[in-house]
Write a protein that holds these residues in place. Structure first.
Motif, PDB file in Angstrom:
ATOM      1  N   THR A  62     -30.842 -22.292  -7.739  1.00 22.19           N
ATOM      2  CA  THR A  62     -30.198 -23.411  -7.588  1.00 22.19           C
ATOM      3  C   THR A  62     -29.632 -23.990  -6.224  1.00 22.19           C
ATOM      4  O   THR A  62     -29.269 -25.281  -6.123  1.00 22.19           O
ATOM      5  CB  THR A  62     -29.017 -23.800  -8.603  1.00 22.19           C
ATOM      6  N   CYS A  77     -30.495 -32.288  -3.418  1.00 21.49           N
ATOM      7  CA  CYS A  77     -31.673 -31.014  -4.204  1.00 21.49           C
ATOM      8  C   CYS A  77     -32.926 -30.784  -3.044  1.00 21.49           C
ATOM      9  O   CYS A  77     -33.565 -30.067  -3.883  1.00 21.49           O
ATOM     10  CB  CYS A  77     -32.009 -31.199  -5.533  1.00 21.49           C
ATOM     11  N   GLU A 190     -33.374 -27.986 -14.092  1.00 21.01           N
ATOM     12  CA  GLU A 190     -33.196 -28.112 -12.621  1.00 21.01           C
ATOM     13  C   GLU A 190     -34.429 -27.040 -12.002  1.00 21.01           C
ATOM     14  O   GLU A 190     -35.092 -27.628 -11.155  1.00 21.01           O
ATOM     15  CB  GLU A 190     -31.871 -27.970 -12.209  1.00 21.01           C
ATOM     16  N   GLN A 191     -34.538 -25.791 -12.887  1.00 20.87           N
ATOM     17  CA  GLN A 191     -35.379 -25.201 -11.921  1.00 20.87           C
ATOM     18  C   GLN A 191     -36.916 -25.530 -12.503  1.00 20.87           C
ATOM     19  O   GLN A 191     -37.748 -25.478 -11.514  1.00 20.87           O
ATOM     20  CB  GLN A 191     -35.099 -23.569 -12.707  1.00 20.87           C
ATOM     21  N   HIS A 194     -37.805 -28.287  -9.770  1.00 16.86           N
ATOM     22  CA  HIS A 194     -37.745 -27.845  -8.563  1.00 16.86           C
ATOM     23  C   HIS A 194     -39.514 -27.436  -8.312  1.00 16.86           C
ATOM     24  O   HIS A 194     -40.078 -27.551  -7.658  1.00 16.86           O
ATOM     25  CB  HIS A 194     -37.131 -26.368  -8.112  1.00 16.86           C
ATOM     26  N   CYS A 219     -38.000 -33.489 -17.561  1.00 21.91           N
ATOM     27  CA  CYS A 219     -36.980 -32.983 -17.167  1.00 21.91           C
ATOM     28  C   CYS A 219     -35.773 -33.862 -16.525  1.00 21.91           C
ATOM     29  O   CYS A 219     -34.392 -33.234 -16.938  1.00 21.91           O
ATOM     30  CB  CYS A 219     -37.181 -31.926 -16.007  1.00 21.91           C
ATOM     31  N   CYS A 220     -36.082 -34.823 -16.010  1.00 18.39           N
ATOM     32  CA  CYS A 220     -35.023 -35.847 -15.477  1.00 18.39           C
ATOM     33  C   CYS A 220     -34.586 -36.418 -16.787  1.00 18.39           C
ATOM     34  O   CYS A 220     -32.987 -36.664 -16.586  1.00 18.39           O
ATOM     35  CB  CYS A 220     -35.655 -36.623 -14.676  1.00 18.39           C
ATOM     36  N   LEU A 223     -31.759 -34.016 -17.791  1.00 19.62           N
ATOM     37  CA  LEU A 223     -30.582 -34.006 -16.579  1.00 19.62           C
ATOM     38  C   LEU A 223     -29.806 -35.317 -16.674  1.00 19.62           C
ATOM     39  O   LEU A 223     -28.442 -35.064 -16.350  1.00 19.62           O
ATOM     40  CB  LEU A 223     -31.408 -33.772 -15.137  1.00 19.62           C
ATOM     41  N   GLU A 228     -26.152 -35.625 -14.898  1.00 23.58           N
ATOM     42  CA  GLU A 228     -26.699 -35.073 -13.500  1.00 23.58           C
ATOM     43  C   GLU A 228     -27.734 -35.659 -12.832  1.00 23.58           C
ATOM     44  O   GLU A 228     -28.647 -35.296 -12.438  1.00 23.58           O
ATOM     45  CB  GLU A 228     -27.028 -33.461 -13.488  1.00 23.58           C
ATOM     46  N   LEU A 231     -29.732 -34.844  -9.729  1.00 18.37           N
ATOM     47  CA  LEU A 231     -30.902 -33.782  -9.474  1.00 18.37           C
ATOM     48  C   LEU A 231     -32.206 -34.602  -9.581  1.00 18.37           C
ATOM     49  O   LEU A 231     -33.227 -34.242  -9.433  1.00 18.37           O
ATOM     50  CB  LEU A 231     -30.564 -32.787 -10.395  1.00 18.37           C
TER      51      LEU A 231
END
Length: 527
Positions: A62, A77, A190-191, A194, A219-220, A223, A228, A231
């Motif tokens: 992270t 990030c 988050e992973q 990425h 994914c967003c 988040l 969050e 991110l």
């Protein structure tokens, strides 16, 4: 190991630039200027951050942390993406020496461009870096004494990585990369994001990209639901770059724009983008503009509310510039909120409409001329003058014919700036108005300045008559008025005024000097 005392923002910026350089070298072909510039920028920013010191960092899924375990606060990030790439290649720590060489950084980027499996098959990251002759970047080693001993061995072998110019001019290129290994099945959003950022940054397949973009947006969503939104920003920045890059193809650009629209539709993310405008690691101008464009009226409303709430003039200026850069697409949303009860909001929006310059806004700006706060009305006059056109010109003339004298100076200046031929008659009416005590001297002088800017010589006979007139009362004020008339005649450059000016130039007072200067200006115009 000595750790640099650089501020976290400078360090995060430097690590982010290394991450961006990695993406640039993975995507662009040899010789593309973005490759070279990204390496130069990453190297210089790292040197500034190091400031002659050595720096060791722990690499995690992270993000980076200091040797004592303190995490680097990376809301963007971008640096965390680099940490994830190193972690995936089994780098637990990374050390940069204070005399970091550019060719070492370039070769290091080339190595981590390789797939993790390839690096492991070659003996691991430390072995590959050592074999390539990298001296000022070390993986999985904290002990400075050990590092210096290994550096001496490498330098004794005489192995040196290829330089930037050598590679760009046809030498050995950085190996082509395969797509990054996917995150583990139990990895968090988050992973997963990425990994998707890496794949989105490198793929040029117009069928694959839209699917990856949708996965990234999913994914967003998670988040944002977890509150969050920071991110999410790297994906928005990536979409903004790709949507504006014609070299990526129409389908990729369209998928990036669609992704931006979906992200901009999240109210919490919009709020975060507005809040991050003034932050060192906040949204870029390109990213903010793309989010505003994709978010439509809701995003523009957010920007306007932020303008009203912030006490930071730099943020207000940035928001104004962003709304202006949106151009015509921002006009309709701005007009829809032009009835806001806060006068300062309406004034700012009025100014923005003037900078955009769309004639679609003229009718609404006309209504602002009668706003209860004169500051709004004055800004509306300025904006109408910037937009121009017959309707705007007539609206400003109507202000001069109205009863609100507080607006007259701005209307006069705007007609002059517009070089309004239609405004000449009302300006001359102000100049020639029977006012023997010259109680409106300032207004008359303003009108003379505007007439000179317009440059319409139809005003000359009236001005000559005023210059020749004699007055026994308020003589000082009349002298000042005639000095302004002489300056106006000089601006008009009409030789019909020469006789009257020569007559008044006989003497040594201020009026004579003004008439002498006007004579010289007109003579130069004739030459």
């Amino acid at each position: 190991m000595q750790v640099t005392t650089t501020s976290p923002p400078a360090l995060l910026e430097a690590l982010g630039n290394v991450s961006r350089a990695l993406r640039a070298w993975q995507f662009y072909p040899t010789g593309h200027p973005s490759r070279k510039m990204s390496i130069i920028q990453a190297h210089l920013s790292l040197l500034r951050a190091l400031d002659g010191n050595d720096l060791s960092l722990r690499c995690g899924r992270t993000g980076f942390s200091l040797p004592n375990g303190e995490a680097l606060p990376d809301s963007m990030c971008v640096a965390a993406s680099l940490s994830f790439e190193l972690f995936a290649r089994r780098a637990q720590t990374i050390t940069f020496l204070g005399d970091l060489f550019q060719e070492d950084l370039l070769d290091f980027i080339g190595i981590i461009s390789l797939a993790p499996d390839d690096i492991q098959q070659a003996g691991g990251l430390e072995k590959v870096m050592r074999e390539h002759g990298i001296r000022t970047i070390w993986a999985n080693e904290f002990d400075l004494t050990v590092i210096l001993g290994k550096r001496y061995e490498i330098e004794s072998r005489g192995v040196v990585p290829a330089g930037l110019d050598e590679i760009e001019e046809g030498g050995p290129d950085i190996p082509a990369t395969r797509e990054s290994v996917p995150p583990p099945e139990d990895a968090g959003p988050e992973q997963a994001l990425h990994a998707l950022l890496n794949r989105l940054g490198t793929t040029v397949d117009e069928d694959v990209y839209p699917m990856l973009a949708l996965q990234g947006v999913a994914c967003c969503d998670t988040l944002v639901t977890r509150h969050e939104p920071a991110l999410v920003l790297p994906l928005a920045e990536l979409f903004a770059r790709h949507a504006a890059d014609p070299g990526r193809g129409k389908r990729i650009a369209a998928a990036a724009r669609l992704g931006l629209e979906k992200l901009a539709g999240r109210d919490e993310f919009l709020a975060f983008v507005m809040e991050s405008l003034g932050a060192a690691d906040g949204v870029s101008s390109q990213g903010a503009l793309a989010v505003l464009a994709a978010g439509g009226q809701a995003a523009i409303r957010r920007a306007v509310d932020k303008m009203a709430a912030t006490e930071n003039p730099a943020v207000r200026k940035k928001l104004t510039q962003l709304l202006v850069r949106l151009g015509g697409s921002a006009v309709a949303p701005i007009l829809s909120i032009l009835g806001d009860s806060r006068w300062y909001i309406v004034r700012n929006l009025t100014a923005i409409l003037g900078e955009i310059g769309s004639r679609e806004a003229v009718p609404d700006l006309e209504r602002c001329l009668w706003h209860s706060d004169s500051r709004v009305a004055k800004e509306a006059i300025r904006s109408l003058a910037k937009i121009g056109g017959q309707q705007a010109e007539e609206a400003i003339i109507a202000v001069l014919l109205g009863t609100d004298s507080a607006l007259w100076p701005q209307a006069i200046a705007s007609l002059g700036g517009m070089k309004s031929g239609k405004g000449l008659d009302v300006l001359l009416q102000i100049v020639c108005d029977d006012d023997r005590y010259l109680q409106n001297l300032v207004l008359k002088c303003d009108a003379l300045t505007a007439i000179a800017m317009i440059g319409d010589r139809r005003a000359t006979p009236c001005l000559i008559q005023l210059l020749d007139s004699k007055h026994l009362i308020s003589r000082n004020r009349w002298a000042l008025f005639k000095i302004a008339i002489a300056a106006c005649l000089a601006g008009l450059g009409d030789d019909r005024a020469l006789t009257a000016l020569r007559k008044k130039a006989r003497g040594s007072d201020e009026l004579a000097r003004a008439c002498t200067e006007a004579l010289g200006a007109i003579e130069r115009t004739k030459d």
